[in-house]
Design an enzyme around this catalytic site. Structure first.
Site, PDB file in Angstrom:
ATOM      1  N   ASP A 126      38.703  92.022 -33.321  1.00  0.00           N
ATOM      2  CA  ASP A 126      37.963  91.092 -34.171  1.00  0.00           C
ATOM      3  C   ASP A 126      37.016  90.265 -33.311  1.00  0.00           C
ATOM      4  O   ASP A 126      37.437  89.658 -32.328  1.00  0.00           O
ATOM      5  CB  ASP A 126      38.911  90.166 -34.928  1.00  0.00           C
ATOM      6  CG  ASP A 126      38.142  89.361 -35.968  1.00  0.00           C
ATOM      7  OD1 ASP A 126      37.593  89.980 -36.885  1.00  0.00           O
ATOM      8  OD2 ASP A 126      38.065  88.127 -35.843  1.00  0.00           O
ATOM      9  N   ASP A 158      10.333  99.065 -71.160  1.00  0.00           N
ATOM     10  CA  ASP A 158      11.372 100.114 -71.238  1.00  0.00           C
ATOM     11  C   ASP A 158      11.312 100.786 -72.608  1.00  0.00           C
ATOM     12  O   ASP A 158      10.578 100.329 -73.500  1.00  0.00           O
ATOM     13  CB  ASP A 158      12.766  99.518 -70.957  1.00  0.00           C
ATOM     14  CG  ASP A 158      13.665 100.522 -70.242  1.00  0.00           C
ATOM     15  OD1 ASP A 158      13.635 101.706 -70.617  1.00  0.00           O
ATOM     16  OD2 ASP A 158      14.381 100.134 -69.300  1.00  0.00           O
ATOM     17  N   GLY A 208       8.040 100.984 -74.666  1.00  0.00           N
ATOM     18  CA  GLY A 208       7.156 102.130 -74.484  1.00  0.00           C
ATOM     19  C   GLY A 208       7.764 103.117 -73.494  1.00  0.00           C
ATOM     20  O   GLY A 208       8.780 102.830 -72.865  1.00  0.00           O
ATOM     21  N   ASP A 209       7.115 104.268 -73.374  1.00  0.00           N
ATOM     22  CA  ASP A 209       7.562 105.313 -72.449  1.00  0.00           C
ATOM     23  C   ASP A 209       6.566 105.322 -71.290  1.00  0.00           C
ATOM     24  O   ASP A 209       5.361 105.559 -71.509  1.00  0.00           O
ATOM     25  CB  ASP A 209       7.551 106.650 -73.201  1.00  0.00           C
ATOM     26  CG  ASP A 209       7.971 107.818 -72.338  1.00  0.00           C
ATOM     27  OD1 ASP A 209       7.749 107.756 -71.107  1.00  0.00           O
ATOM     28  OD2 ASP A 209       8.511 108.797 -72.873  1.00  0.00           O
ATOM     29  N   PHE A 210       7.038 105.050 -70.072  1.00  0.00           N
ATOM     30  CA  PHE A 210       6.056 104.881 -68.988  1.00  0.00           C
ATOM     31  C   PHE A 210       5.331 106.170 -68.605  1.00  0.00           C
ATOM     32  O   PHE A 210       4.330 106.126 -67.905  1.00  0.00           O
ATOM     33  CB  PHE A 210       6.610 104.131 -67.770  1.00  0.00           C
ATOM     34  CG  PHE A 210       7.906 104.628 -67.178  1.00  0.00           C
ATOM     35  CD1 PHE A 210       8.064 105.921 -66.751  1.00  0.00           C
ATOM     36  CD2 PHE A 210       8.969 103.733 -67.024  1.00  0.00           C
ATOM     37  CE1 PHE A 210       9.241 106.351 -66.186  1.00  0.00           C
ATOM     38  CE2 PHE A 210      10.175 104.152 -66.457  1.00  0.00           C
ATOM     39  CZ  PHE A 210      10.311 105.472 -66.039  1.00  0.00           C
TER      40      PHE A 210
HETATM   41  C1  LIG Z   1      27.844  89.183 -32.021  1.00  0.00           C
HETATM   42  C2  LIG Z   1      27.696  90.643 -32.415  1.00  0.00           C
HETATM   43  C3  LIG Z   1      28.573  91.222 -33.303  1.00  0.00           C
HETATM   44  N1  LIG Z   1      28.421  92.561 -33.682  1.00  0.00           N
HETATM   45  C4  LIG Z   1      29.324  93.168 -34.687  1.00  0.00           C
HETATM   46  O1  LIG Z   1      29.885  92.182 -35.520  1.00  0.00           O
HETATM   47  C5  LIG Z   1      31.045  92.720 -36.161  1.00  0.00           C
HETATM   48  C6  LIG Z   1      32.106  91.635 -36.149  1.00  0.00           C
HETATM   49  O2  LIG Z   1      32.927  91.765 -37.262  1.00  0.00           O
HETATM   50  P1  LIG Z   1      34.464  92.168 -37.173  1.00  0.00           P
HETATM   51  O3  LIG Z   1      35.129  91.539 -38.337  1.00  0.00           O
HETATM   52  O4  LIG Z   1      35.019  91.887 -35.837  1.00  0.00           O
HETATM   53  O5  LIG Z   1      34.422  93.743 -37.340  1.00  0.00           O
HETATM   54  P2  LIG Z   1      33.942  94.633 -38.568  1.00  0.00           P
HETATM   55  O6  LIG Z   1      32.573  95.152 -38.313  1.00  0.00           O
HETATM   56  O7  LIG Z   1      34.142  93.896 -39.865  1.00  0.00           O
HETATM   57  O8  LIG Z   1      34.916  95.856 -38.517  1.00  0.00           O
HETATM   58  P3  LIG Z   1      36.519  95.835 -38.661  1.00  0.00           P
HETATM   59  O9  LIG Z   1      37.050  96.034 -37.280  1.00  0.00           O
HETATM   60  O10 LIG Z   1      36.825  96.992 -39.560  1.00  0.00           O
HETATM   61  O11 LIG Z   1      36.958  94.517 -39.259  1.00  0.00           O
HETATM   62  C7  LIG Z   1      31.483  93.916 -35.315  1.00  0.00           C
HETATM   63  O12 LIG Z   1      31.223  95.105 -36.060  1.00  0.00           O
HETATM   64  C8  LIG Z   1      30.563  93.862 -34.093  1.00  0.00           C
HETATM   65  O13 LIG Z   1      30.268  95.158 -33.632  1.00  0.00           O
HETATM   66  C9  LIG Z   1      27.399  93.315 -33.164  1.00  0.00           C
HETATM   67  O14 LIG Z   1      27.230  94.498 -33.524  1.00  0.00           O
HETATM   68  N2  LIG Z   1      26.555  92.749 -32.222  1.00  0.00           N
HETATM   69  C10 LIG Z   1      26.647  91.447 -31.831  1.00  0.00           C
HETATM   70  O15 LIG Z   1      25.834  90.978 -30.991  1.00  0.00           O
END
Ligand SMILES: Cc1cn([C@@H]2O[C@H](COP(=O)(O)OP(=O)(O)OP(=O)(O)O)[C@@H](O)[C@H]2O)c(=O)[nH]c1=O
Length: 631
Positions: free
Chosen positions: A88, A494, A520-522
Site C-alpha cells: 500500500d 433524440d 427527430g432522427d439524426f
Molecule cells: C505516488 C505514486 C503512486 N503511484 C501508484 O499509486 C497507487 C497507490 O494506491 P494503492 O492503494 O497502494 O494501490 P492500488 O493501485 O489501489 O492497487 P492495490 O494494491 O490493488 O490496492 C499504486 O498503484 C502506485 O503504483 C504511482 O503509480 N506513481 C506515483 O508516483
C-alpha cells in the site's frame, strides 16, 4: 545474476501479488519474478486517526490486502498460495495521509497541498507465507515499510489542471505518477524511486534475503539497524548456503489464524524500517528447499472462467430487488427475504451467501445487509444507481452474449437468435414496446448520470454558447452541462419515441437552467444549429459509412471554431491494453453494426470532415472524451 539466489527461492513457490496496481506488477516482472495477480478486495477504509504514524496505516493496509487474498484463495479449494505479497502506497504531507483521488477536484486538492513542498511517500509491504494444515490456513507474516522524500516545484494553477485533465492522477496515491507526466512536477527525490512508484524493490529483496538466508544468531543478537536491516550483502548469497534455505526462528513472533488474528505459540515476523524484529518463523519447504507441488492453473484464468457466475449472481440479485429490500428493511434473514420476494429459501440463501462472499453484502448474526457501495449503486432509487443498466444487462445483453460464438463466426449482431427477431435497426428493436423503451432509457440514463461530470469537465467548454446533444436521451449529460456552464444553452435531440418518455427521468424540485428537447432522427432530419455538437456513446453504435453520413451533416452546419465533443471508451492504438473497452467492443458486435475505436481511428474519421486539432482525454473512468474543432 546477483539477485537470483534470493528471487530463486520463490521460483518453485506459488507466489501471488495481491495488487491491481500495474506498476507493482511491472516492477516485479522486470526482475524476473513469476507470480499470479489476484487483486485484493480489502477496502482501504481503516480509521487513519487510530494510527500513531502514517507508515503504520500503510503497513496495516498492506497486511489486510494480503490477508484478504490469502484467505479468499484458501477458501476456494486447493488454491492456497505459498506466498502472498500485499502493498500500500500513501503520500503524507503535514501529518495528513493522501490516497488516490476520488475525482478531479480531489486530485486538485491533493496536488495543491503538495505544490512547492517536500512530502513523504510510504509504501507498506506485507509478505505472507501460507500453508494449509488439516485444511486450515496457517500464515506467517513479515511486514515492513519504506519512506522516500519527494519535493514538488512551485506549479501554476494552469499546469495543475492540465496535469489533472491528462487523467494520470486518478489511480495514484497523492494524485501523481512520478514515473510519467508527474515526473515533470518533481524537483528532487531522496530515497528509493521505485518506492514512490509503488513498490520498494530494494528493501523487498533485502527482506527476502533475510528471511531465506538469515544471519547467524550472534549477529542477530547484537546488531542494531538504522534504516534497512541486517542483510546488507544479499548479492553474495548463493543457493548453496545450507543453514539458510529455510526460514529460521526469530524471537517474539506470533502465528495468525485465517482471520489474521494472532494466536498463541505461532509464527509471525514483523519489522519496520527501523529494523526492530518482532517475530520468528518456521520452515516451510522440504529438506531440499524444493516444493513438490505440480503446476496449478493460474487464478486469473480460473477467475475469468467463472466470471460469468459472479456477474449473473449480481444481475439476478438486482433483478429480484434484493438490494432494494435490504436497503429499506435490512438486515434480514434469508427466509424473510425469500418470503418478501416469493422465492425458495434454499436458493435465496445460496444467492445471498454468494453475494456476501463477493463483497456485495455483509453477513452478520442479525442477517444480510447491503454494503455502502451497494446502497449507492445497486438499489433502484439511488441518484447514481446502475440498476437500469444492470436490468438491461440481464434482460438484453446476457441473451446476446450467449450467442457470442455465432457473432464471432458470422461477424454480425445476434438479435434474431437471442430474441427471435430479424435484425432490424438497433433502436427499433429496443423501442418495440413501452417496457423495452423504458428499460433501455433507464440503462442509458444510469451510465450518463455516472459519467456526466467527467465528460462535461474533461475540457473547458466555457467558450461555447450553444450545444446540441445528439442522441442525448433523458438529458442527464445536458443537465450537467448547464449546471457547470451557466451560459450554455443545450438542446437534446433524440428520436420521437425517446422524447415522449423523458418525463420519468426529469429531476423533481431541482432548479437548473432549462434544457430543450427536440425530436427527430439524426440521420434523416434537420439538426438544430449549435456551436458544439455532442455525441456521447453514439458513434460506437454505427459502422463507418453511417458515421460519415452523420459527420458530414454536422460539418455542413458548423462554422470554423465550432466543435464536436465525443464521449466513448477509446481503445489504445495497438488494441491490446484496455480490456473493458475491448470487451465493450464485443458487446457492440453482438447487438449493433458498430464497434469501439481507437484514438487514431476517431481522429481519421473526424479529420475527413474538417474537424482538426483533435484532443483526447483518457479519463480512467467509463468514458473517455475527444474534442475537435472545425477549421
Ligand atoms: C505516488 C505514486 C503512486 N503511484 C501508484 O499509486 C497507487 C497507490 O494506491 P494503492 O492503494 O497502494 O494501490 P492500488 O493501485 O489501489 O492497487 P492495490 O494494491 O490493488 O490496492 C499504486 O498503484 C502506485 O503504483 C504511482 O503509480 N506513481 C506515483 O508516483
Amino acid at each position: 545474476m546477483v539477485l537470483s539466489p534470493v528471487l530463486g527461492k520463490l521460483v518453485s513457490k506459488r507466489v501471488v501479488l495481491a495488487s491491481a496496481s500495474p506498476r507493482r506488477q511491472e516492477i516485479l516482472t522486470n526482475v524476473g519474478l513469476r507470480f499470479e495477480v489476484v487483486p485484493s478486495w480489502f477496502k482501504e477504509t481503516l480509521e487513519k486517526s487510530s494510527f500513531a504514524a502514517p507508515f503504520e496505516y500503510a503497513v496495516e493496509t498492506a497486511r489486510q490486502k494480503a490477508l484478504e487474498v490469502a484467505n479468499r484463495m484458501h477458501v476456494k479449494h486447493m488454491r492456497t498460495p505459498d506466498v502472498v505479497i500485499g502493498a500500500d502506497t500513501i503520500v503524507s504531507v503535514d501529518e495528513q495521509i493522501l490516497e488516490k483521488p476520488v475525482d478531479k477536484q480531489d486530485a486538485y486538492r491533493m496536488l495543491s497541498r503538495l505544490n512547492g513542498k517536500e512530502h513523504s511517500v510510504f509504501t507498506g509491504v506485507a509478505i505472507i507465507h501460507c500453508h494449509s494444515k488439516d485444511s486450515k490456513l496457517e500464515m506467517e507474516i513479515t511486514d515492513f515499510y519504506e519512506e522516500t522524500k519527494v519535493k514538488f516545484s512551485e506549479l501554476s494553477e494552469e499546469l495543475l489542471w492540465e496535469y489533472i485533465h491528462s487523467g494520470e492522477p486518478m489511480d495514484k496515491a497523492g494524485g501523481y505518477g512520478i514515473q510519467a507526466l508527474g515526473g515533470m512536477l518533481v524537483e528532487y527525490v531522496h530515497g528509493d524511486f521505485l518506492n514512490v512508484v509503488g513498490f520498494p524493490l530494494n528493501h523487498f529483496c533485502k527482506k527476502l534475503a533475510e528471511l531465506y538466508y538469515p544471519p547467524s544468531k550472534h549477529n542477530v543478537q547484537h546488531k542494531k539497524y538504522d534504516s534497512i536491516p541486517s542483510v546488507d550483502t544479499f548479492e553474495n548469497l548463493s543457493d548453496g548456503e545450507s543453514e539458510s534455505s529455510n526460514f529460521t526462528e526469530h524471537k517474539g513472533a506470533s502465528k495468525l489464524d485465517s482471520s489474521g488474528k494472532h494466536s498463541s505459540g505461532g509464527v509471525y515476523t514483523s519489522e519496520n524500517s527501523s529494523g526492530v524484529r518482532t517475530g520468528f518463523t518456521v520452515p516451510l519447504e522440504n529438506q531440499n528447499g524444493v516444493s513438490q507441488r505440480p503446476p496449478e492453473v493460474p487464478s486469473k484464468i480460473l477467475e475469468l472462467m467463472d466470471g460469468f457466475r459472479a456477474s449473473k449472481a449480481l444481475l439476478v440479485a438486482s433483478k429480484l430487488k434484493i438490494f432494494d429490500h435490504l436497503k429499506h428493511k435490512g438486515p434480514l434473514k434469508a427466509v424473510d427475504i425469500a418470503n418478501e420476494i416469493g422465492t425458495s429459501v434454499c436458493g435465496t440463501e445460496r444467492l445471498l451467501d454468494a453475494c456476501a462472499a463477493l463483497g456485495l453484502l455483509e453477513k452478520t448474526p442479525q442477517g444480510y445487509g447491503n454494503t455502502d457501495s451497494v446502497n449507492t449503486f445497486l438499489t433502484s432509487d439511488g441518484e447514481y444507481s446502475l440498476h437500469g443498466y444492470i436490468i438491461h444487462s440481464n434482460d438484453h445483453l446476457w441473451p446476446l452474449f450467449t450467442n457470442l460464438e455465432s457473432a464471432i463466426k458470422e461477424g454480425s449482431r445476434q438479435n434474431h437468435r437471442a430474441f427471435g427477431k430479424k435484425a432490424e435497426d438497433l433502436f427499433k428493436d429496443y423501442y418495440h414496446s413501452q417496457e423495452g423503451k423504458q428499460c433501455f432509457m433507464a440503462a442509458m440514463h444510469s451510465i450518463a448520470r455516472l459519467t456526466a461530470r467527467d465528460v462535461a469537465t474533461a475540457f473547458d467548454l466555457s467558450r461555447f454558447k450553444s450545444a446540441c446533444d445528439l442522441g442525448g436521451c433523458t438529458g442527464a449529460l445536458a443537465r450537467e452541462l448547464v449546471q457547470i456552464y451557466p451560459n450554455l444553452k443545450v438542446t437534446v435531440f433524440d428520436l420521437p419515441e425517446v422524447i415522449a418518455n423523458i418525463s420519468y427521468f426529469q429531476p423533481s424540485g431541482q432548479h437548473t437552467a432549462p434544457v430543450t428537447f427536440v425530436s427527430g432522427d439524426f440521420f434523416k432530419d434537420k439538426l438544430p444549429e449549435a456551436d458544439l455538437y455532442i455525441l456521447s456513446r453514439i458513434l460506437h453504435d454505427w459502422p463507418d459509412e453511417k458515421i460519415h453520413v452523420l459527420l458530414s451533416k454536422i460539418s455542413a452546419l458548423c462554422r470554423p471554431g465550432c466543435a464536436i465533443l465525443l464521449a466513448e471508451m477509446v481503445l489504445d492504438d495497438e488494441k491490446k491494453n484496455r480490456s473493458t473497452a475491448l470487451l465493450q467492443s464485443l458487446n457492440m458486435l453482438v447487438q449493433t453494426e458498430g464497434k469501439e475505436r481507437s484514438g487514431s481511428e476517431y481522429q481519421a474519421l473526424l479529420e475527413q470532415h474538417g474537424f482538426t486539432n483533435v484532443k483526447i482525454r483518457i479519463t480512467g473512468n467509463l468514458l473517455d472524451v475527444i474534442l475537435c474543432v472545425k477549421t
